[in-house]
Design an enzyme around this catalytic site. Sequence first.
Site, PDB file in Angstrom:
ATOM      1  N   SER A   1      36.186  11.719  -5.816  1.00  0.00           N
ATOM      2  CA  SER A   1      36.921  12.965  -6.090  1.00  0.00           C
ATOM      3  C   SER A   1      37.179  13.170  -7.580  1.00  0.00           C
ATOM      4  O   SER A   1      37.658  14.227  -7.976  1.00  0.00           O
ATOM      5  CB  SER A   1      38.259  12.963  -5.339  1.00  0.00           C
ATOM      6  OG  SER A   1      39.095  11.936  -5.837  1.00  0.00           O
TER       7      SER A   1
ATOM      8  N   SER B   1      32.059  -2.131 -11.840  1.00  0.00           N
ATOM      9  CA  SER B   1      32.909  -3.080 -12.548  1.00  0.00           C
ATOM     10  C   SER B   1      33.340  -2.371 -13.830  1.00  0.00           C
ATOM     11  O   SER B   1      33.691  -1.183 -13.821  1.00  0.00           O
ATOM     12  CB  SER B   1      32.108  -4.366 -12.803  1.00  0.00           C
ATOM     13  OG  SER B   1      32.812  -5.262 -13.611  1.00  0.00           O
TER      14      SER B   1
ATOM     15  N   TYR C   1      44.024  -4.856 -14.095  1.00  0.00           N
ATOM     16  CA  TYR C   1      42.699  -4.218 -13.990  1.00  0.00           C
ATOM     17  C   TYR C   1      41.602  -5.219 -14.355  1.00  0.00           C
ATOM     18  O   TYR C   1      40.603  -5.363 -13.654  1.00  0.00           O
ATOM     19  CB  TYR C   1      42.680  -3.009 -14.917  1.00  0.00           C
ATOM     20  CG  TYR C   1      41.393  -2.228 -14.942  1.00  0.00           C
ATOM     21  CD1 TYR C   1      41.110  -1.293 -13.949  1.00  0.00           C
ATOM     22  CD2 TYR C   1      40.475  -2.393 -15.974  1.00  0.00           C
ATOM     23  CE1 TYR C   1      39.933  -0.551 -13.979  1.00  0.00           C
ATOM     24  CE2 TYR C   1      39.307  -1.660 -16.013  1.00  0.00           C
ATOM     25  CZ  TYR C   1      39.033  -0.742 -15.018  1.00  0.00           C
ATOM     26  OH  TYR C   1      37.871  -0.011 -15.062  1.00  0.00           O
TER      27      TYR C   1
ATOM     28  N   LYS D   1      38.490  -6.586 -12.029  1.00  0.00           N
ATOM     29  CA  LYS D   1      37.076  -6.399 -12.370  1.00  0.00           C
ATOM     30  C   LYS D   1      36.370  -7.756 -12.514  1.00  0.00           C
ATOM     31  O   LYS D   1      35.192  -7.882 -12.182  1.00  0.00           O
ATOM     32  CB  LYS D   1      36.929  -5.550 -13.638  1.00  0.00           C
ATOM     33  CG  LYS D   1      37.445  -4.106 -13.469  1.00  0.00           C
ATOM     34  CD  LYS D   1      36.649  -3.314 -12.438  1.00  0.00           C
ATOM     35  CE  LYS D   1      37.103  -1.871 -12.334  1.00  0.00           C
ATOM     36  NZ  LYS D   1      36.359  -1.094 -11.324  1.00  0.00           N
TER      37      LYS D   1
HETATM   38  N1  LIG Z   1      36.230   6.194 -16.898  1.00  0.00           N
HETATM   39  C1  LIG Z   1      35.955   5.088 -17.581  1.00  0.00           C
HETATM   40  O1  LIG Z   1      35.955   5.085 -18.811  1.00  0.00           O
HETATM   41  C2  LIG Z   1      35.625   3.795 -16.838  1.00  0.00           C
HETATM   42  C3  LIG Z   1      35.273   2.670 -17.591  1.00  0.00           C
HETATM   43  C4  LIG Z   1      34.955   1.492 -16.928  1.00  0.00           C
HETATM   44  C5  LIG Z   1      34.971   1.445 -15.544  1.00  0.00           C
HETATM   45  N2  LIG Z   1      35.321   2.543 -14.837  1.00  0.00           N
HETATM   46  C6  LIG Z   1      35.356   2.440 -13.363  1.00  0.00           C
HETATM   47  O2  LIG Z   1      34.741   3.587 -12.802  1.00  0.00           O
HETATM   48  C7  LIG Z   1      35.401   3.931 -11.579  1.00  0.00           C
HETATM   49  C8  LIG Z   1      35.883   5.379 -11.667  1.00  0.00           C
HETATM   50  O3  LIG Z   1      36.896   5.453 -12.668  1.00  0.00           O
HETATM   51  P1  LIG Z   1      37.188   6.794 -13.481  1.00  0.00           P
HETATM   52  O4  LIG Z   1      38.176   6.447 -14.531  1.00  0.00           O
HETATM   53  O5  LIG Z   1      35.925   7.407 -13.941  1.00  0.00           O
HETATM   54  O6  LIG Z   1      37.780   7.762 -12.357  1.00  0.00           O
HETATM   55  P2  LIG Z   1      39.272   8.183 -11.981  1.00  0.00           P
HETATM   56  O7  LIG Z   1      39.489   9.548 -12.527  1.00  0.00           O
HETATM   57  O8  LIG Z   1      40.235   7.107 -12.351  1.00  0.00           O
HETATM   58  O9  LIG Z   1      39.144   8.307 -10.402  1.00  0.00           O
HETATM   59  C9  LIG Z   1      39.473   7.254  -9.514  1.00  0.00           C
HETATM   60  C10 LIG Z   1      38.861   7.571  -8.167  1.00  0.00           C
HETATM   61  O10 LIG Z   1      39.210   6.519  -7.248  1.00  0.00           O
HETATM   62  C11 LIG Z   1      39.715   7.111  -6.065  1.00  0.00           C
HETATM   63  N3  LIG Z   1      40.684   6.216  -5.428  1.00  0.00           N
HETATM   64  C12 LIG Z   1      41.771   5.628  -5.982  1.00  0.00           C
HETATM   65  N4  LIG Z   1      42.421   4.913  -5.059  1.00  0.00           N
HETATM   66  C13 LIG Z   1      41.702   5.049  -3.896  1.00  0.00           C
HETATM   67  C14 LIG Z   1      41.874   4.552  -2.576  1.00  0.00           C
HETATM   68  N5  LIG Z   1      42.906   3.770  -2.236  1.00  0.00           N
HETATM   69  N6  LIG Z   1      40.932   4.885  -1.644  1.00  0.00           N
HETATM   70  C15 LIG Z   1      39.897   5.683  -1.956  1.00  0.00           C
HETATM   71  N7  LIG Z   1      39.684   6.181  -3.188  1.00  0.00           N
HETATM   72  C16 LIG Z   1      40.593   5.872  -4.131  1.00  0.00           C
HETATM   73  C17 LIG Z   1      40.351   8.429  -6.494  1.00  0.00           C
HETATM   74  O11 LIG Z   1      40.363   9.383  -5.441  1.00  0.00           O
HETATM   75  P3  LIG Z   1      41.622   9.792  -4.509  1.00  0.00           P
HETATM   76  O12 LIG Z   1      42.881   9.734  -5.312  1.00  0.00           O
HETATM   77  O13 LIG Z   1      41.253  11.164  -4.063  1.00  0.00           O
HETATM   78  O14 LIG Z   1      41.608   8.790  -3.407  1.00  0.00           O
HETATM   79  C18 LIG Z   1      39.374   8.886  -7.568  1.00  0.00           C
HETATM   80  O15 LIG Z   1      38.285   9.566  -6.975  1.00  0.00           O
HETATM   81  C19 LIG Z   1      36.532   2.922 -11.396  1.00  0.00           C
HETATM   82  O16 LIG Z   1      36.094   1.850 -10.595  1.00  0.00           O
HETATM   83  C20 LIG Z   1      36.779   2.441 -12.814  1.00  0.00           C
HETATM   84  O17 LIG Z   1      37.344   1.154 -12.859  1.00  0.00           O
HETATM   85  C21 LIG Z   1      35.656   3.725 -15.445  1.00  0.00           C
END
Ligand SMILES: NC(=O)c1ccc[n+]([C@@H]2O[C@H](COP(=O)([O-])OP(=O)(O)OC[C@H]3O[C@@H](n4cnc5c(N)ncnc54)[C@H](OP(=O)(O)O)[C@@H]3O)[C@@H](O)[C@H]2O)c1
Length: 280
Positions: free
Chosen positions: A12, A137, A151, A155
């Site tokens: 989402s 990760s 966090y 990871k």
């Molecule tokens: N963005 C970055 O810079 C970055 C860097 C390194 C790694 N990551 C990884 O990439 C992934 C996405 O992160 P993001 O920061 O891009 O997105 P984000 O905006 O933090 O979105 C998090 C997503 O996880 C879902 N979520 C959270 N708790 C949940 C639950 N209990 N059940 C089902 N869904 C759940 C949320 O949807 P709902 O609230 O609708 O459930 C949302 O779609 C994560 O694993 C994060 O650790 C991101």
Amino acid sequence: MKERTVWVTGASSGLGLHTAMALRDAGWRVIAGARSFPEAGSGDAGPRELDGAELLRLDVTDGDSVRAFRDAALALSPRVDAVVQCAGMLVLGSCEETTPEEFERVMNTNFLGMVRVNREALPLMRQAGGGRIVMFSSINGLMGIPFQDAYTASKHAIEGYAEGLQMEVRPFGIRVTLIEPGDHRSGSDRYRLHAAAMGADSPYAGEYGKTVRTIHRDETHGSDPDRLGRRVARLLDRKHPPFRRRIASAEQHLAVLLHGALPPGWNERILRSYYLKGKA
Ligand SMILES: NC(=O)c1ccc[n+]([C@@H]2O[C@H](COP(=O)([O-])OP(=O)(O)OC[C@H]3O[C@@H](n4cnc5c(N)ncnc54)[C@H](OP(=O)(O)O)[C@@H]3O)[C@@H](O)[C@H]2O)c1
């Protein structure tokens, strides 16, 4: 070619949303899960960006919700060729003041959430003779930074789990890939919580504030999430997908290399001085 089906968790927002869009655009049948998706049959629309994908309610911290997602997904498409696990959140705070319950919340979503979804997908993939498991990760799965400890622990857990998983499931034709993103734009602040104790009275308040500002600045100026989504979609087309794929800026690649090469004390000095740059 037969239509291929992928389940995407955490679709989402942020990288999960962009990856789901890229997979749909690459011709996959996308079954996307998140807690905020409308209940089936409610008539409410999900995010416009995901038009063409099937949206299902999913809470990865709840075994019943994960099983209901599996059943609903199988009713839509009887196959699961790939699972891409993006659901995640973080609680920022010092190790001293982050409570075990706050650690548990992060571990339960980021790590055990993946365990629950894999336990539903693996038997289906084994019976089908193969499949792909992709787990998000982070650079923090490879190195720690201050005040992002829960966090980072979650990871690192994913990284270790994935190594064993790949050794176990290779004979069944299942391939595992860890995506290790660096900072990307588009993540939502809704999923970046602060430990309850991190107020102005905290003995860590000064350094905490500076570090949080650096983290926020790096994400705001981070890499393009669409590009990451397309790279993940291309990886899923490869006959021999890599076990690890770091998708990060040149500086973050360098930080990971130095982390492996330098004595720990040097790394500590470099990372501390980097994160304490955050201006008030
Ligand atoms: N963005 C970055 O810079 C970055 C860097 C390194 C790694 N990551 C990884 O990439 C992934 C996405 O992160 P993001 O920061 O891009 O997105 P984000 O905006 O933090 O979105 C998090 C997503 O996880 C879902 N979520 C959270 N708790 C949940 C639950 N209990 N059940 C089902 N869904 C759940 C949320 O949807 P709902 O609230 O609708 O459930 C949302 O779609 C994560 O694993 C994060 O650790 C991101």
